[in-house]
Write a protein that holds these residues in place. Sequence first.
Motif, short mmCIF file in Angstrom:
data_model
loop_
_atom_site.label_atom_id
_atom_site.label_comp_id
_atom_site.label_asym_id
_atom_site.label_seq_id
_atom_site.Cartn_x
_atom_site.Cartn_y
_atom_site.Cartn_z
N LEU A 20 0.83 -1.20 0.00
CA LEU A 20 0.00 0.00 0.00
C LEU A 20 0.87 1.26 0.00
O LEU A 20 0.62 2.20 -0.75
CB LEU A 20 -0.92 0.00 1.22
N GLY A 21 1.92 1.26 0.80
CA GLY A 21 2.84 2.40 0.84
C GLY A 21 3.54 2.61 -0.50
O GLY A 21 3.70 3.75 -0.95
N LEU A 22 3.94 1.53 -1.14
CA LEU A 22 4.58 1.62 -2.45
C LEU A 22 3.62 2.20 -3.48
O LEU A 22 4.00 3.07 -4.27
CB LEU A 22 5.08 0.24 -2.89
N SER A 25 3.19 5.90 -2.84
CA SER A 25 4.40 6.62 -3.21
C SER A 25 4.52 6.79 -4.73
O SER A 25 4.86 7.87 -5.22
CB SER A 25 5.62 5.89 -2.67
N LEU A 26 4.23 5.74 -5.46
CA LEU A 26 4.28 5.81 -6.93
C LEU A 26 3.22 6.75 -7.47
O LEU A 26 3.47 7.50 -8.42
CB LEU A 26 4.11 4.41 -7.53
N GLU A 28 1.95 9.37 -5.87
CA GLU A 28 2.39 10.72 -5.55
C GLU A 28 3.48 11.19 -6.51
O GLU A 28 3.45 12.33 -7.01
CB GLU A 28 2.93 10.77 -4.12
N ALA A 29 4.44 10.33 -6.80
CA ALA A 29 5.52 10.69 -7.71
C ALA A 29 4.99 10.96 -9.12
O ALA A 29 5.43 11.92 -9.77
CB ALA A 29 6.56 9.57 -7.75
N THR A 30 4.04 10.16 -9.57
CA THR A 30 3.47 10.37 -10.90
C THR A 30 2.75 11.72 -10.99
O THR A 30 2.93 12.47 -11.95
CB THR A 30 2.47 9.23 -11.23
N LEU A 31 1.96 12.03 -9.97
CA LEU A 31 1.24 13.30 -9.96
C LEU A 31 2.21 14.48 -9.89
O LEU A 31 2.02 15.49 -10.57
CB LEU A 31 0.26 13.36 -8.80
N LYS A 32 3.26 14.33 -9.10
CA LYS A 32 4.25 15.41 -8.97
C LYS A 32 4.94 15.67 -10.30
O LYS A 32 5.13 16.83 -10.70
CB LYS A 32 5.30 15.00 -7.92
N ILE A 33 5.30 14.61 -11.02
CA ILE A 33 5.95 14.76 -12.32
C ILE A 33 5.02 15.44 -13.31
O ILE A 33 5.43 16.34 -14.06
CB ILE A 33 6.42 13.39 -12.85
N LYS A 34 3.74 15.05 -13.31
CA LYS A 34 2.78 15.66 -14.24
C LYS A 34 2.61 17.14 -13.95
O LYS A 34 2.58 17.96 -14.86
CB LYS A 34 1.43 14.95 -14.16
N PHE A 35 2.47 17.51 -12.66
CA PHE A 35 2.28 18.91 -12.31
C PHE A 35 3.53 19.73 -12.60
O PHE A 35 3.44 20.88 -13.04
CB PHE A 35 1.88 19.06 -10.84
#
Length: 55
Positions: A20-22, A25-26, A28-35
């Motif tokens: 669930l944590g992984l 985390s993935l 969150e990282a995907t959304l951060k990259i898109k933004f």
Amino acid sequence: MNFSEIPENPLIFLSWVTALGLFLSLTEATLKIKFEKINSLQKKQEFIDSLYPKI
């Protein structure tokens, strides 16, 4: 299914928590990259507009 009980095998519980944590985390990282990409494109467009102002 009763989710209030911790499974007897703690390894299974820890595996689920880790998975669930992984996943979070993935995501969150995907959304951060898109933004960041969208923000970068906007900044680039603002810079171009400042160099070539419309008359």
